[in-house]
Design an enzyme around this catalytic site. Structure first.
Site, PDB file in Angstrom:
ATOM      1  N   GLU A  99       0.988  15.593   9.749  1.00  0.00           N
ATOM      2  CA  GLU A  99       0.423  14.402   8.496  1.00  0.00           C
ATOM      3  C   GLU A  99      -1.429  14.865   8.397  1.00  0.00           C
ATOM      4  O   GLU A  99      -1.794  15.118   7.617  1.00  0.00           O
ATOM      5  CB  GLU A  99       1.110  13.045   9.177  1.00  0.00           C
ATOM      6  CG  GLU A  99       2.468  13.592   8.872  1.00  0.00           C
ATOM      7  CD  GLU A  99       3.580  11.761   8.967  1.00  0.00           C
ATOM      8  OE1 GLU A  99       2.095  10.915   9.121  1.00  0.00           O
ATOM      9  OE2 GLU A  99       4.465  12.157   8.826  1.00  0.00           O
TER      10      GLU A  99
ATOM     11  N   GLY B 143      -4.493   6.801   9.445  1.00  0.00           N
ATOM     12  CA  GLY B 143      -4.583   6.186  11.156  1.00  0.00           C
ATOM     13  C   GLY B 143      -6.469   6.534  11.256  1.00  0.00           C
ATOM     14  O   GLY B 143      -7.017   7.279  10.167  1.00  0.00           O
TER      15      GLY B 143
ATOM     16  N   PHE C  69       0.718  -1.049   0.022  1.00  0.00           N
ATOM     17  CA  PHE C  69       0.232   0.541  -0.155  1.00  0.00           C
ATOM     18  C   PHE C  69       1.279   1.164   0.211  1.00  0.00           C
ATOM     19  O   PHE C  69       0.213   2.520   0.627  1.00  0.00           O
ATOM     20  CB  PHE C  69      -0.918  -0.107   0.810  1.00  0.00           C
ATOM     21  CG  PHE C  69      -1.821  -1.253   1.513  1.00  0.00           C
ATOM     22  CD1 PHE C  69      -2.352  -1.698   0.285  1.00  0.00           C
ATOM     23  CD2 PHE C  69      -2.444  -1.270   2.813  1.00  0.00           C
ATOM     24  CE1 PHE C  69      -3.425  -3.008   0.157  1.00  0.00           C
ATOM     25  CE2 PHE C  69      -3.402  -2.000   2.963  1.00  0.00           C
ATOM     26  CZ  PHE C  69      -3.998  -3.110   1.657  1.00  0.00           C
TER      27      PHE C  69
HETATM   28  C1  LIG Z   1      -4.666   3.733  -1.128  1.00  0.00           C
HETATM   29  C2  LIG Z   1      -3.392   3.888  -0.239  1.00  0.00           C
HETATM   30  C3  LIG Z   1      -1.750   4.140   0.292  1.00  0.00           C
HETATM   31  C4  LIG Z   1      -1.777   4.087   1.241  1.00  0.00           C
HETATM   32  N1  LIG Z   1      -0.591   4.851   1.073  1.00  0.00           N
HETATM   33  C5  LIG Z   1       0.874   4.273   2.159  1.00  0.00           C
HETATM   34  C6  LIG Z   1       2.009   4.993   2.212  1.00  0.00           C
HETATM   35  O1  LIG Z   1       2.487   5.756   1.413  1.00  0.00           O
HETATM   36  N2  LIG Z   1       2.587   4.455   3.475  1.00  0.00           N
HETATM   37  C7  LIG Z   1       2.469   3.497   4.075  1.00  0.00           C
HETATM   38  O2  LIG Z   1       2.851   3.348   5.190  1.00  0.00           O
HETATM   39  N3  LIG Z   1       0.804   2.893   4.574  1.00  0.00           N
HETATM   40  C8  LIG Z   1      -0.186   3.985   3.243  1.00  0.00           C
HETATM   41  N4  LIG Z   1      -1.720   2.733   3.258  1.00  0.00           N
HETATM   42  C9  LIG Z   1      -1.806   1.820   4.650  1.00  0.00           C
HETATM   43  C10 LIG Z   1      -2.861   2.673   5.126  1.00  0.00           C
HETATM   44  O3  LIG Z   1      -1.543   3.224   6.181  1.00  0.00           O
HETATM   45  C11 LIG Z   1      -3.358   1.487   6.173  1.00  0.00           C
HETATM   46  O4  LIG Z   1      -4.223   0.808   5.363  1.00  0.00           O
HETATM   47  C12 LIG Z   1      -4.026   1.836   7.225  1.00  0.00           C
HETATM   48  O5  LIG Z   1      -2.916   2.212   8.413  1.00  0.00           O
HETATM   49  C13 LIG Z   1      -4.465   0.427   7.869  1.00  0.00           C
HETATM   50  O6  LIG Z   1      -4.190  -0.757   8.417  1.00  0.00           O
HETATM   51  P1  LIG Z   1      -4.652  -1.929   7.814  1.00  0.00           P
HETATM   52  O7  LIG Z   1      -4.948  -1.629   5.929  1.00  0.00           O
HETATM   53  O8  LIG Z   1      -2.971  -2.552   7.701  1.00  0.00           O
HETATM   54  O9  LIG Z   1      -5.551  -1.677   9.293  1.00  0.00           O
HETATM   55  P2  LIG Z   1      -5.872  -3.026   9.676  1.00  0.00           P
HETATM   56  O10 LIG Z   1      -4.512  -2.684  10.628  1.00  0.00           O
HETATM   57  O11 LIG Z   1      -5.710  -4.751   9.766  1.00  0.00           O
HETATM   58  O12 LIG Z   1      -7.109  -2.511  10.121  1.00  0.00           O
HETATM   59  C14 LIG Z   1      -8.902  -2.848   9.749  1.00  0.00           C
HETATM   60  C15 LIG Z   1      -9.631  -2.616  10.685  1.00  0.00           C
HETATM   61  O13 LIG Z   1      -9.876  -2.818  12.363  1.00  0.00           O
HETATM   62  C16 LIG Z   1      -9.713  -1.344  13.100  1.00  0.00           C
HETATM   63  N5  LIG Z   1      -9.042  -1.378  14.113  1.00  0.00           N
HETATM   64  C17 LIG Z   1      -7.495  -1.656  13.755  1.00  0.00           C
HETATM   65  N6  LIG Z   1      -7.046  -2.201  15.410  1.00  0.00           N
HETATM   66  C18 LIG Z   1      -8.102  -1.540  15.911  1.00  0.00           C
HETATM   67  C19 LIG Z   1      -8.683  -0.888  17.244  1.00  0.00           C
HETATM   68  N7  LIG Z   1      -7.945  -1.611  18.193  1.00  0.00           N
HETATM   69  N8  LIG Z   1     -10.076  -1.174  17.862  1.00  0.00           N
HETATM   70  C20 LIG Z   1     -10.890  -1.073  16.654  1.00  0.00           C
HETATM   71  N9  LIG Z   1     -10.192  -1.284  15.425  1.00  0.00           N
HETATM   72  C21 LIG Z   1      -9.423  -0.835  14.860  1.00  0.00           C
HETATM   73  C22 LIG Z   1      -9.420  -0.201  11.754  1.00  0.00           C
HETATM   74  O14 LIG Z   1      -9.550   0.892  12.334  1.00  0.00           O
HETATM   75  C23 LIG Z   1      -9.319  -1.227  10.720  1.00  0.00           C
HETATM   76  O15 LIG Z   1     -11.063  -0.800  10.304  1.00  0.00           O
HETATM   77  C24 LIG Z   1      -2.154   3.157   2.165  1.00  0.00           C
HETATM   78  C25 LIG Z   1      -3.383   2.657   2.245  1.00  0.00           C
HETATM   79  C26 LIG Z   1      -3.514   2.459   1.546  1.00  0.00           C
HETATM   80  C27 LIG Z   1      -5.495   2.048   1.000  1.00  0.00           C
END
Ligand SMILES: Cc1cc2nc3c(=O)[nH]c(=O)nc-3n(C[C@H](O)[C@H](O)[C@H](O)COP(=O)(O)OP(=O)(O)OC[C@H]3O[C@@H](n4cnc5c(N)ncnc54)[C@H](O)[C@@H]3O)c2cc1C
Ligand SMILES: Cc1cc2nc3c(=O)[nH]c(=O)nc-3n(C[C@H](O)[C@H](O)[C@H](O)COP(=O)(O)OP(=O)(O)OC[C@H]3O[C@@H](n4cnc5c(N)ncnc54)[C@H](O)[C@@H]3O)c2cc1C
Ligand SMILES: Cc1cc2nc3c(=O)[nH]c(=O)nc-3n(C[C@H](O)[C@H](O)[C@H](O)COP(=O)(O)OP(=O)(O)OC[C@H]3O[C@@H](n4cnc5c(N)ncnc54)[C@H](O)[C@@H]3O)c2cc1C
Ligand SMILES: Cc1cc2nc3c(=O)[nH]c(=O)nc-3n(C[C@H](O)[C@H](O)[C@H](O)COP(=O)(O)OP(=O)(O)OC[C@H]3O[C@@H](n4cnc5c(N)ncnc54)[C@H](O)[C@@H]3O)c2cc1C
Lengths: 391, 391, 391, 391
Positions: free
Chosen positions: A243, A365, A157
Site C-alpha cells: 500500500e 501512516g 475519514f
Molecule cells: C482524505 C483522507 C482519506 C482517508 N482515507 C482513509 C480510508 O480510506 N480508510 C481509513 O481507514 N482511514 C482513512 N483515513 C484516515 C488516516 O489514515 C488517518 O487520518 C491517519 O492514519 C492519521 O490518523 P489520525 O488522523 O487519527 O491522527 P493521529 O493518530 O491522531 O495523529 C495525530 C498526530 O500525532 C502524531 N503521532 C501519532 N502517534 C505518534 C507517535 N507515537 N509519536 C509521534 N507522533 C505521533 C501523528 O503523526 C500526527 O501528526 C483518511 C484520512 C484522510 C484525511
C-alpha cells in the site's frame, strides 16, 4: 535522469491508458470536484476498457499480470493527468487484493468480477474519530451470534465512503482481553444498520468522497468474514508495504507534475524583463527539487523491481512513503511560490497540487509513524552497520 | 516570553475590540467564506463602534492617535479571532493613509469620514495580469484630456475588489519614455467605464473578495489625482515599510494562533495511550516554533516601537515581512501535520490557517523580492560590518 | 537594522576594550591556538586594565556596575576580534558570580580580588565521562570527615581546566538516597590529590584548554564549601538563565562575524567575471542570514534589558541559547561554502569560525535539552495561549 | 535497504581489500594526519598487492576490468575504514584515466605501469588562487618554443601536490584570443622551474597533502603534451561525469560511516537512565538520515550501472554529486550533535568526519555549480516534462 525500465507492452498500456484518461476522466474532474464526489460511471468506464483492475486473474476479467509496473503506470498517468483525486487505485490495488490475499474462493467469485468491471466500488474502514495512527484504540467491535456477527461502531475519514458498495471494516473481536484481536468484515451497501454520514469537506482531494460510516447492530453473515477471525490486525499490517508503495508512486508522480507545471510557468512568466526561469534563485530551487525527484524516481522504480522480485520490506516501504510524501509537499510549495499570485488561484492547477499534497504526509501512516518504523528498525540490535557489511 | 509593552488604554482597547469581534464579526465569518465576500455591514459596524480606523483625526471620526500599537492590536485580535480574511486593515491602514499622506485637504474632506465610518470601502490596484512584482511592467495608462484623465487598462488580484467604493489605481502616465512615471487615481464606484470582473476563487482567504477590475476610457476628474502626477511609483514605495509592518504583525498573529490551536489539539488528542503532546517529536517541533514565534514577536514589537519613533527603515520592514510570513507558513504546516487527518478538514480551523498562510509569502512583495531588497542593502558598499561598528 | 541601545559610557568602554584586545590579545591568539592554551598573562593583562571582571564591587577591584550590557560588550568585542577561544567570560561572568551568589563574605574576600586581577583563573566542573546533560548521573562524591570533606571522582571537558587555579566542583553528597543531593566545593590548585589529565585535542576553540580533572581523596576544608551542602544542584540551575544569556550573546556575535567575513569575501572574490556577491544565490542566502541575525540581535538585546530589569526567565534563556547557537552554525556553514576552497583553509578565519561554532549547540545545555525545557514549558498546563491573553 | 548488486568476484575483492586496508593503511592514518601527508609507501604497498589501479590493462599491471563497481568497492571500503584522506582514488581513477583517455601509447607506456605499481603518484592541477569554479579565469599559460613548451604560472589547492611525481597541468595556450583554449601538460617531478609551495593547513582531510605549485619557465617537452593542444578545457570537462561519480560514491560512503558511528554511539551512551537511542528525537532524526542514505545508495548504485552501460550523463552526475555531498555534511553534523561533547573531540572519529565532510560540497564543482548545471538543463528548451513522456 537515469533510464527507466518498462516493457514494450507496458509502454503501449501507458499510451492507451493516457488516452482513456484524456477522454473519459479529465473532462469531468472539475465538476466532480465541485460535487465533492466522483461519478460512479468513472469506475464503470475504466472497468469496461480494462483499466480498472489489471492484476486479477482473467476469469475475473483482469489481465492476470501481477507485474507492479502496470499499477505504477496507472498511478503515474492518473496523477500526471491531474486525476489523482479520482482515487481509483484505492479501489483497485489497495482494497481489491484483500479479497485474494485473505478471502476464500467463494468470496472472490462473489465479488471480484464486479470490482474489476467497476460495478462494485471498494473502501476500507479502519480509522475512527478517536483512533487513527493507533488502530488498537478503535472502538468498533463485533460479536458472534448464531450464523452472523453483530457489528457496532463508527468509522471516519473513509475514502470512497459514499460511493463504496463493499467496505472492508476492521472491528475488535475480543476488546476486553486483547486490543489487537481484530476481524475484517465485508460490509455491503444496503445491509441493515449500515449508514453513511457526511461527505466531509476538506482542504484538497476535492473529487474524492471522504465520509463517516456508522454501524448499528449490522448483521454481517459469517460468509462475509475475511480470512480468520482475530487475525484482522495482522492482515492490515500485511498489506502495508504494498500500500505504501502505491502511495509513494502516486506522491512522486504528483510531485513530478508540480515540478513540470512550475517549470512551464516560470519559462513563460516574465518579471523585470526576463523569464522568471532566468533568475538564479528560480534555477537553483528548481534544480534542488529536480535532483530530489530524479533520485526518488530511481528509488521508487527499484522498490517496484524489488517488490516484483519478492524482496521488498516494510522498512523499504516506509522510507519510500516518507520521502516521496514530504517531497510532494515541498515541490508543491515551491511551485505555488514561483507562480506568484497565480499560484493561489483555483484555476491554476498548482494551487490544487498544493492542497492535495498535504494529506500525503498524514494518511496511510503519517511521517511520524514512518519514522517510528524506520527508527525502530535501524537502531535495533540486528541492524548491520555498513562498515562491516559484505554486500 | 519577554514582556510586551502596551499602555493601559491600549489594553482596554484590546478588550473592547475583542468583544466587538466576538459579537459582530466571528459569527458571520463562515457564511462570508461561503459567499466569498464579507458583508459590507461588517465595515459599517466597525466604523460605528470606532474600531475601523483609529488613526485619523477626530474631525474625521478617528481617535487621532497615531501610535501604531492600536493598529497592531486590531491586527492581532482580528487574527486571533480567525477573522483575518475580513481584511479590514487593508482598508484602514494600508489604503486609508494614502489620502492623508498624498492627498490634499479637499480629498480628505471628501472621503475620509466615509472611510472611518465604513460607508466607503477602500482598495488599491497596482497588480495586473502581466505585472506583479515588477510594477514597471504595468500596461494601464492614463492621458490628460481637458479637465480630466482618461484611464485605460485592467487590474487583477485586487483585494476588496468587489466591495470597494474607492480604489487607488496606479497607471502609467508617460509609458513611452519612462516606465516608472506613474500617477495614482482615485477611482470611484459608478464612474463610467469602470467594471469589475470575477471574484476569483482561491486557495484560502475565502471571505475576502479578490477581483479583476477593468477600466475602459474612464474619465477621472483632475480632482481625483492623488498627489502629483508622475510621482505614483514613488508614492507606492513610500508606504511600503508601513504596509509590510502591518503585514508582519498579521502574519505573526496568524502564526501564533496556529501554534495555539495546535498546542490545544495535541494536549487533548491521544494516540498509543498518551496525549500527542507527550511525544518528544511533538514537543521538540512545537518548541522550535515557540522559539521562533517568541523571537519574532519581540522583533515585530521593536519594529513597531521604531516605527513610532520614526526610525523604521524599508529594510527592517523587508526582514520583518520575510521572516514572519515564512514562519506563518511553517507553523501552519506543522499544525496540520500534528492534527493528523483532522488537520485536513475544513471544520478544523488549522486547515484554513494553512491555506490562508501560503499567500503571505507572495503578496505585498514576495519573499524573493524581500531578499532582493535585503541582499542589495547588505551587500552594498555602505554596509558597515558589525565588527567595526560602534553602536 | 533596528537601533541598539547603549549608554555613552558603554560606548566608550567598548572602544577602550576593543583597543585592549587589538593590542594585548589578538596578536597572541594564533600562537595560543598552536599551544592549545591561552597564556595566563592574558588574564592578568585584562585584570590590570580593568577589563576582566567589571561587575564586582569596587572593593574587589571591579566597577560595581551590574548592567549586563558591559558584559555584552566584552563578549561581542571578544568575538568580533576573533578571540572567542580566550574564554575570558567563563572566568569572569559564568564562574565568578558563584562566589557572590552562593559564597560567604569570607570566601569573597579570600578569592574575588585575585579573580578580578587575573591572578586566579576560574573553572567549573560538572561534567563527567558518563554524565553530561544528565548531571544526576555523576559519580564524583564527597563525604564529610572531621573538619573537611573528602572528594573523589573525575571530571572531563573542563574549560580552563589546565589554567584554572580555583575550580568549582560539583559532587554528590548523598548518592545512595538522592542523586540530586549535590554540594559545590572550591578546589584550589595544589590541593593534594587534585590532578589534571590531558588537555584534550578538539575540533575548534583551539586556544581554550579543555581538560580532565581527577580527585583522589582530596581533602577540601569546610571553609571551601560553597553555600549550603546538598544545595549544589539547585545552585547550578540558578545561574543557568544568566549563563545561557552570556552564551547567546557570544554565539550571536560570532555569527555576526562570520557573516561579515563572508560579506567582505564575496564582495571582492570574482568568478565568471563578477563578484560572487553579484550572484542571486549569494544575495538571497546572505539576506536570509542577515534577517535572522538582525532579528536575533533584537531578541538578545531585549533579553539583556529584561535581565537587567529582573524579568528574564529560564525559558527565555533557553530560546535565546537555542536560536543563536543554531544560527551560529548555519551562518558559519554558509560562510565556508561561499568562501569556496579558501573556506577550508586555516588561514581564512571563516574556517575556524566553522569549527568553533559546532560546540555551541552542544555545551551549556544542548539544543535538545533547550527544546526539552521549552517544550515542557509551553505544552504544560499553565501556558496561556496568545489568543486569550491580554498583554 | 534494497538489495545491492555485486558479483561474487567483487565481494571477494572487497574482502581482500578490506583486509589490506586494515593491515597496511589504517594503522598509519593517524600519524599521517599528524604529518599532514601520506607516506609514499602507502601507494607502493597498494600497488604491490594489486589494489591501487584495477582498471588498466594487464600489460600495465592492472586487472583490465573496467566495471566501475571495483572502483566503487575501493572507495567504499576506504571510507568505511576511515582512510578517505589517503586520497588514493584521485591518483587511481580520477587522474590515471587522463593517460589512456587523452594520452598516446608512448605516454601510457612511459607512465602507466609506474602509476599502477605506485612508484609514481599523480595529481591534476587546474585551480589557481584566482580561478576555481571558473577555470577560464586561470592565468597559467604556455607558449610553444622549439621542441618544447614554456610553462609559467602557479596553481593552488592541489591534492597530492607534495607527493605527486607526475602532474597534469592545465594552462592557457591562446590567452589573448580565447580563454577556453587550454592545453594539458604532463609535468614531472624534477623538471627545472617546477617548485612546490606550502602544504596548506586545512580544516580536515588532514592526511592528504594539498599544496601550491609554481611553474617558472618550465620547459615541457612536446612529448608531454596530453592529447591535442588547445583541447584541454574540453578534456577537463569530458572526465567530469566519471569524476563526480567517484566523488558521490565516496561522499555517500563517508555519510554511511558517520551514520553507523552515531548509531553505535547512541545505542551505548546513556542519559537520564536510557540509551540516547531511546529518545524519540534521536530515532526520528536518525530515521530521516537513514532514509536519505538508503535512497541515495540506490541512486548511486544505479548511476554506476548506467555508467557501466554507457548511458550516464553529466547532469546525472551533477545530481549525484550535489545530493551525496550535502548529505555527507548533514549526517556528519547530526552525528556530532548526537555525540554531545565527545563529538567535538579529535579522538572520536565523528569529529573528523565532520571536518572532512565540509569540503565535499565545495571541490570537484561546488553545490552552486552543480545547481547551475542541473538548472540550465532542466529549465532549458529540450527538457521533456514527465507528464508528456512515454518512458
Ligand atoms: C482524505 C483522507 C482519506 C482517508 N482515507 C482513509 C480510508 O480510506 N480508510 C481509513 O481507514 N482511514 C482513512 N483515513 C484516515 C488516516 O489514515 C488517518 O487520518 C491517519 O492514519 C492519521 O490518523 P489520525 O488522523 O487519527 O491522527 P493521529 O493518530 O491522531 O495523529 C495525530 C498526530 O500525532 C502524531 N503521532 C501519532 N502517534 C505518534 C507517535 N507515537 N509519536 C509521534 N507522533 C505521533 C501523528 O503523526 C500526527 O501528526 C483518511 C484520512 C484522510 C484525511
Ligand atoms: C489574495 C491576493 C490579494 C492581492 N491583493 C492585491 C491588492 O489588493 N492590490 C494589488 O495591487 N495587488 C494585490 N495582489 C497581487 C500581489 O501583490 C502579487 O501577486 C504579488 O506582488 C506577486 O506578483 P505576481 O503574482 O505577478 O508574481 P510575479 O511577479 O509574476 O512573480 C512570480 C515569481 O517570480 C518571483 N520573482 C519575481 N521577480 C524576481 C526576481 N527579480 N528574482 C527572483 N525571483 C523573482 C516571485 O517572487 C514569484 O515567486 C494580491 C494577490 C493575491 C493573491
Ligand atoms: C569544549 C567544551 C567545553 C566544556 N566546558 C565545560 C566546563 O567548563 N564545565 C563542565 O562542567 N562541562 C563542560 N563541558 C561539557 C558540556 O557541558 C557537555 O558536553 C554537555 O552538557 C553535553 O553533555 P554530554 O557531552 O555528556 O552529552 P550527552 O548528555 O551524552 O548527550 C548526547 C546527546 O544526547 C542528547 N540528549 C541528552 N538527553 C536527551 C533527552 N532527554 N532527549 C533527547 N536528547 C537528549 C544530547 O542533546 C546529545 O545530543 C564542555 C564541553 C566541551 C565540548
Ligand atoms: C582540499 C582541496 C583539494 C583540492 N584539490 C584540487 C586538485 O587536486 N586540483 C585542482 O585543480 N583543484 C583542487 N581543489 C580546488 C577546488 O576544485 C576549488 O576550490 C573549487 O573548484 C572551488 O573553487 P574556488 O575555491 O576558487 O571557489 P570560487 O570559484 O571562488 O567560489 C566561491 C563561491 O562562489 C560560488 N560561485 C561560483 N560561481 C558561482 C555562480 N555562477 N553562481 C553562484 N555561485 C557561484 C561557489 O559555489 C562558491 O560558493 C581543491 C580544493 C580543496 C579545498
Amino acid at each position: 535522469m537515469l533510464p527507466r525500465n518498462f516493457t514494450e507492452e507496458q509502454n503501449m498500456f501507458r499510451d492507451a491508458y493516457r488516452k482513456f484518461l484524456a477522454t473519459e476522466i479529465v473532462p469531468h474532474m472539475e465538476s466532480w470536484r465541485e460535487a465533492g464526489i466522483v461519478d460512479r460511471e468513472a469506475f464503470r468506464k475504466a472497468g469496461e476498457q480494462g483499466f480498472l483492475m489489471v492484476w486479477p486473474d482473467e476469469r475475473y476479467g483482469g489481465m492476470g499480470d501481477e507485474d507492479f509496473r502496470f499499477e505504477q503506470i496507472i498511478i503515474e498517468e492518473t496523477n500526471y493527468a491531474r486525476c489523482g483525486d479520482w482515487f481509483n487505485t484505492l479501489h483497485s490495488r489497495l482494497v481489491g487484493p484483500y479479497l485474494t490475499r485473505f478471502g476464500n474462493e467463494e468470496q472472490c467469485d462473489r465479488y471480484l468480477s464486479k470490482c474489476v468491471s467497476g460495478e462494485y466500488i471498494l473502501a476500507v474502514a479502519m480509522t475512527e474519530p478517536d483512533a487513527g495512527s493507533d488502530l488498537a484504540g478503535m472502538r468498533t467491535s463485533a460479536v458472534e451470534q448464531d450464523d452472523h456477527w453483530v457489528l457496532n461502531g463508527s468509522k471516519t475519514f473513509i475514502s470512497n465512503g459514499i460511493n463504496a458498495d463493499l467496505v472492508v471494516v476492521a472491528a475488535k473481536t475480543d476488546p476486553e482481553n486483547n486490543p489487537h484481536h481484530m476481524t475484517l468484515f465485508l460490509v455491503e451497501r444496503g445491509m441493515e444498520g449500515f449508514e453513511r454520514g457526511r461527505n466531509l469537506k476538506k482542504m484538497g482531494l476535492k473529487a474524492q468522497d471522504t465520509a463517516e460510516l456508522f454501524f448499528n447492530d449490522v448483521k454481517v453473515p459469517r460468509a462475509n468474514v475475511l480470512g480468520e477471525p482475530g487475525k484482522g490486525f495482522v492482515y492490515l499490517m500485511m498489506g502495508l508495504a504494498e500500500e505504501r508503495l502505491l502511495g509513494a508512486a502516486g506522491y512522486l508522480a504528483s510531485a513530478q507534475l508540480s515540478w513540470d507545471l512550475t517549470a512551464d510557468y516560470v519559462k513563460q512568466r516574465k518579471a523585470f524583463g526576463k523569464p522568471v526561469a532566468a533568475f538564479q534563485n528560480t534555477q537553483f530551487k528548481m534544480a534542488e527539487m529536480r535532483t530530489e525527484l530524479d533520485i526518488a524516481q530511481v528509488y521508487v522504480d527499484q522498490c517496484v523491481a524489488a517488490f516484483n522480485a519478492g524482496c521488498f520490506t516494510a522498512v523499504d516501504a516506509a522510507e519510500a512513503k516518507l520521502y516521496t510524501s514530504e517531497l510532494q509537499v515541498k515541490v508543491a510549495e515551491l511551485g505555488v511560490q514561483l507562480h506568484g499570485g497565480h499560484g493561489y488561484m483555483d484555476e491554476y492547477p498548482i494551487s490544487r497540487q498544493y492542497t492535495d499534497a498535504k494529506i500525503s504526509t498524514i494518511y496511510a501512516g503519517s511521517s511520524e509513524i514512518m519514522k517510528l518504523i524506520i527508527g525502530r528498525d535501524c537502531l535495533g540490535d540486528d541492524y548491520v552497520p555498513f562498515n562491516t557489511r559484505n554486500f
